[in-house]
Scaffold this motif. Structure first.
Motif, PDB file in Angstrom:
ATOM      1  N   ALA A  21      22.627 -11.054 -12.158  1.00 17.43           N
ATOM      2  CA  ALA A  21      21.094 -11.507 -12.317  1.00 17.43           C
ATOM      3  C   ALA A  21      21.110 -12.737 -12.860  1.00 17.43           C
ATOM      4  O   ALA A  21      20.120 -13.902 -12.441  1.00 17.43           O
ATOM      5  CB  ALA A  21      20.573 -10.383 -13.066  1.00 17.43           C
ATOM      6  N   ARG A  24      22.097 -15.608 -10.322  1.00 16.67           N
ATOM      7  CA  ARG A  24      20.949 -15.842  -9.550  1.00 16.67           C
ATOM      8  C   ARG A  24      19.676 -16.455  -9.953  1.00 16.67           C
ATOM      9  O   ARG A  24      19.347 -17.215  -9.325  1.00 16.67           O
ATOM     10  CB  ARG A  24      20.601 -14.281  -8.967  1.00 16.67           C
ATOM     11  N   ALA A  25      19.422 -15.897 -11.139  1.00 16.08           N
ATOM     12  CA  ALA A  25      18.262 -16.849 -11.840  1.00 16.08           C
ATOM     13  C   ALA A  25      18.539 -18.242 -12.088  1.00 16.08           C
ATOM     14  O   ALA A  25      17.571 -19.322 -11.925  1.00 16.08           O
ATOM     15  CB  ALA A  25      17.869 -16.308 -13.071  1.00 16.08           C
ATOM     16  N   SER A  26      19.502 -18.640 -12.429  1.00 11.56           N
ATOM     17  CA  SER A  26      20.030 -20.084 -12.497  1.00 11.56           C
ATOM     18  C   SER A  26      19.798 -20.762 -11.241  1.00 11.56           C
ATOM     19  O   SER A  26      19.898 -22.130 -11.291  1.00 11.56           O
ATOM     20  CB  SER A  26      21.356 -20.175 -13.382  1.00 11.56           C
ATOM     21  N   LEU A  27      20.047 -20.454  -9.970  1.00 10.50           N
ATOM     22  CA  LEU A  27      20.087 -20.943  -8.801  1.00 10.50           C
ATOM     23  C   LEU A  27      18.866 -20.999  -7.997  1.00 10.50           C
ATOM     24  O   LEU A  27      18.833 -21.578  -7.080  1.00 10.50           O
ATOM     25  CB  LEU A  27      21.370 -20.414  -8.071  1.00 10.50           C
ATOM     26  N   SER A  28      17.883 -20.091  -8.612  1.00  8.64           N
ATOM     27  CA  SER A  28      16.544 -19.841  -7.626  1.00  8.64           C
ATOM     28  C   SER A  28      15.845 -21.275  -7.663  1.00  8.64           C
ATOM     29  O   SER A  28      15.408 -21.450  -6.340  1.00  8.64           O
ATOM     30  CB  SER A  28      15.701 -18.965  -8.348  1.00  8.64           C
ATOM     31  N   GLU A  29      15.862 -22.135  -8.309  1.00  8.56           N
ATOM     32  CA  GLU A  29      15.120 -23.382  -8.433  1.00  8.56           C
ATOM     33  C   GLU A  29      15.869 -24.112  -7.459  1.00  8.56           C
ATOM     34  O   GLU A  29      15.295 -24.960  -6.751  1.00  8.56           O
ATOM     35  CB  GLU A  29      14.908 -23.866  -9.914  1.00  8.56           C
ATOM     36  N   ALA A  31      17.619 -23.423  -5.006  1.00  7.28           N
ATOM     37  CA  ALA A  31      17.345 -22.916  -3.496  1.00  7.28           C
ATOM     38  C   ALA A  31      15.872 -23.436  -3.139  1.00  7.28           C
ATOM     39  O   ALA A  31      15.826 -23.947  -2.008  1.00  7.28           O
ATOM     40  CB  ALA A  31      17.463 -21.472  -3.470  1.00  7.28           C
ATOM     41  N   THR A  32      15.117 -23.402  -3.926  1.00  9.31           N
ATOM     42  CA  THR A  32      13.505 -23.891  -3.780  1.00  9.31           C
ATOM     43  C   THR A  32      13.552 -25.424  -3.432  1.00  9.31           C
ATOM     44  O   THR A  32      12.925 -25.722  -2.427  1.00  9.31           O
ATOM     45  CB  THR A  32      12.815 -23.426  -4.904  1.00  9.31           C
ATOM     46  N   ARG A  35      15.289 -26.033  -0.151  1.00  8.06           N
ATOM     47  CA  ARG A  35      14.121 -25.869   0.984  1.00  8.06           C
ATOM     48  C   ARG A  35      13.331 -27.014   1.258  1.00  8.06           C
ATOM     49  O   ARG A  35      13.066 -27.439   2.269  1.00  8.06           O
ATOM     50  CB  ARG A  35      13.870 -24.476   0.774  1.00  8.06           C
ATOM     51  N   ARG A 110      16.654 -32.080  -7.952  1.00  7.58           N
ATOM     52  CA  ARG A 110      17.592 -31.146  -7.523  1.00  7.58           C
ATOM     53  C   ARG A 110      18.767 -31.464  -8.390  1.00  7.58           C
ATOM     54  O   ARG A 110      19.578 -30.531  -8.819  1.00  7.58           O
ATOM     55  CB  ARG A 110      17.774 -31.429  -6.202  1.00  7.58           C
ATOM     56  N   ALA A 117      21.375 -25.789 -14.152  1.00 10.99           N
ATOM     57  CA  ALA A 117      21.993 -24.513 -13.651  1.00 10.99           C
ATOM     58  C   ALA A 117      23.435 -24.292 -13.760  1.00 10.99           C
ATOM     59  O   ALA A 117      23.904 -23.090 -14.284  1.00 10.99           O
ATOM     60  CB  ALA A 117      21.992 -24.608 -12.110  1.00 10.99           C
TER      61      ALA A 117
END
Length: 127
Positions: A21, A24-29, A31-32, A35, A110, A117
């Motif tokens: 978890a 995943r939280a460290s990589l969410s930004e 990923a956004t 995109r 990024r 991250a």
């Protein structure tokens, strides 16, 4: 069988370790931002942006309904409104210079998010 899939995913997500978890939280930004970078590069390559526009249509249908009459409650057909929302893709003109500036800013954000991250991922406790 289809409603079972989201339930299984929820159960599996609950089984994730705290470290998973945290990662995943460290990589969410990132990923956004990835995109948004891909979307902006596509806009520049095409020369226009694609937006989704809602199209609402209404209609008149027959529905099964109940009504109270002098002789009691009756079940029968009645008129009812139906509303349907669909989406269509619309091409919108862009300012290429503004899109290039946006792309440069997104790439800079990024790189910064990647550094953050990595530091955050290093601080995640091993399971």
């Amino acid at each position: 069988m289809r409603p079972l899939i989201p339930a299984v995913l929820v159960v599996l997500a609950a089984c994730a370790t705290p470290r998973d978890a945290c990662l995943r939280a460290s990589l969410s930004e990132i990923a956004t931002l990835d995109r948004l970078i891909v979307e902006t590069e596509g806009n520049l390559a095409r020369g226009y942006r694609i937006e989704r526009e809602p199209v609402v249509s209404t209609g008149l249908d027959f529905c099964l309904g109940r009504g109270i009459h002098d002789s009691g409650v009756r079940i029968g057909l009645r008129y009812c409104n139906s509303v349907e929302t669909r989406y269509r893709e619309v091409e919108v003109a862009i300012d290429p210079d503004a899109e290039r500036r946006k792309l440069t800013q997104l790439r800079g954000k990024r790189a910064e998010a990647s550094r953050l991250a990595q530091a955050q991922a290093a601080s995640c406790q091993p399971a």
